[in-house]
Write an enzyme that holds these catalytic residues in place. Structure first.
Site, PDB file in Angstrom:
ATOM      1  N   GLU A 181       0.836  -1.205   0.000  1.00  0.00           N
ATOM      2  CA  GLU A 181       0.000   0.000   0.000  1.00  0.00           C
ATOM      3  C   GLU A 181       0.870   1.254   0.000  1.00  0.00           C
ATOM      4  OE1 GLU A 181      -3.986  -0.540   2.349  1.00  0.00           O
ATOM      5  OE2 GLU A 181      -2.389  -1.521   3.501  1.00  0.00           O
TER       6      GLU A 181
ATOM      7  N   TYR B 239     -13.818  26.834  -0.804  1.00  0.00           N
ATOM      8  CA  TYR B 239     -13.706  25.374  -0.857  1.00  0.00           C
ATOM      9  C   TYR B 239     -12.585  24.945  -1.781  1.00  0.00           C
ATOM     10  CZ  TYR B 239     -17.352  26.455  -4.324  1.00  0.00           C
ATOM     11  OH  TYR B 239     -18.083  27.016  -5.320  1.00  0.00           O
TER      12      TYR B 239
ATOM     13  N   LEU C 214      -5.833   5.019   8.781  1.00  0.00           N
ATOM     14  CA  LEU C 214      -6.757   6.059   8.324  1.00  0.00           C
ATOM     15  C   LEU C 214      -6.989   7.078   9.435  1.00  0.00           C
ATOM     16  CD1 LEU C 214      -9.532   3.976   6.489  1.00  0.00           C
ATOM     17  CD2 LEU C 214      -7.557   5.142   5.487  1.00  0.00           C
ATOM     18  N   GLU C 215      -6.978   6.600  10.670  1.00  0.00           N
ATOM     19  CA  GLU C 215      -7.199   7.480  11.813  1.00  0.00           C
ATOM     20  C   GLU C 215      -6.163   8.611  11.847  1.00  0.00           C
ATOM     21  OE1 GLU C 215      -8.764   3.380  13.068  1.00  0.00           O
ATOM     22  OE2 GLU C 215      -7.217   4.182  11.749  1.00  0.00           O
TER      23      GLU C 215
ATOM     24  N   LYS D 105     -11.800   4.232   2.158  1.00  0.00           N
ATOM     25  CA  LYS D 105     -10.762   3.452   1.487  1.00  0.00           C
ATOM     26  C   LYS D 105     -11.467   2.354   0.685  1.00  0.00           C
ATOM     27  CE  LYS D 105      -6.377   1.246   2.747  1.00  0.00           C
ATOM     28  NZ  LYS D 105      -5.504   0.911   3.884  1.00  0.00           N
TER      29      LYS D 105
END
Length: 119
Positions: A21, A53, A72-73, A99
């Site tokens: 990954e 934005y 991911l955290e 993901k």
């Protein structure tokens, strides 16, 4: 309070626990909800009274793709912190990091982490 929403922001990055990954990378999708007071820009019609934005997307893209994180955290936290730091008008941010290509033997749309951070 009001909200500015960025939904389905697609970014390619190198986060994950598995070595492949971090080497090959994969697609991620972010949904971002920013809570702030939009009364002034609603009256003025001036972007300087709001949060762009487009600029938030540049910040998120830069920060999210700058490093390689296992979790991911962690990637979510770093990204949310950066948005709050760079845009003081934002009182709260909710960020869902999806993901869709997580390397698991299962049939799923995506796995995700959703965090909310406030000032």
């Amino acid at each position: 309070m009001d909200e500015i929403i960025i939904k389905g922001l697609k970014l390619y990055a190198y986060h994950g626990v598995n070595p492949e990954e971090k080497e090959n990378g994969q697609n991620f999708v972010l949904d971002i909800v920013m809570t702030l007071d939009l009364k002034k820009p609603c009256m003025s019609d001036n972007i300087d009274d709001s949060v762009s934005y487009a600029k938030v997307i540049k910040t998120v893209s830069r920060v999210f793709c700058a490093e390689k994180y296992d979790l991911l955290e962690k990637a979510s936290q770093i990204t949310a912190d950066s948005v709050l730091k760079e845009y003081p008008q934002i009182k709260k941010i909710t960020l869902e990091l999806k993901k869709p290509e997580a390397p698991m033997k299962a049939d799923f749309d995506y796995v995700s982490v959703k965090i909310t951070r406030s000032r």
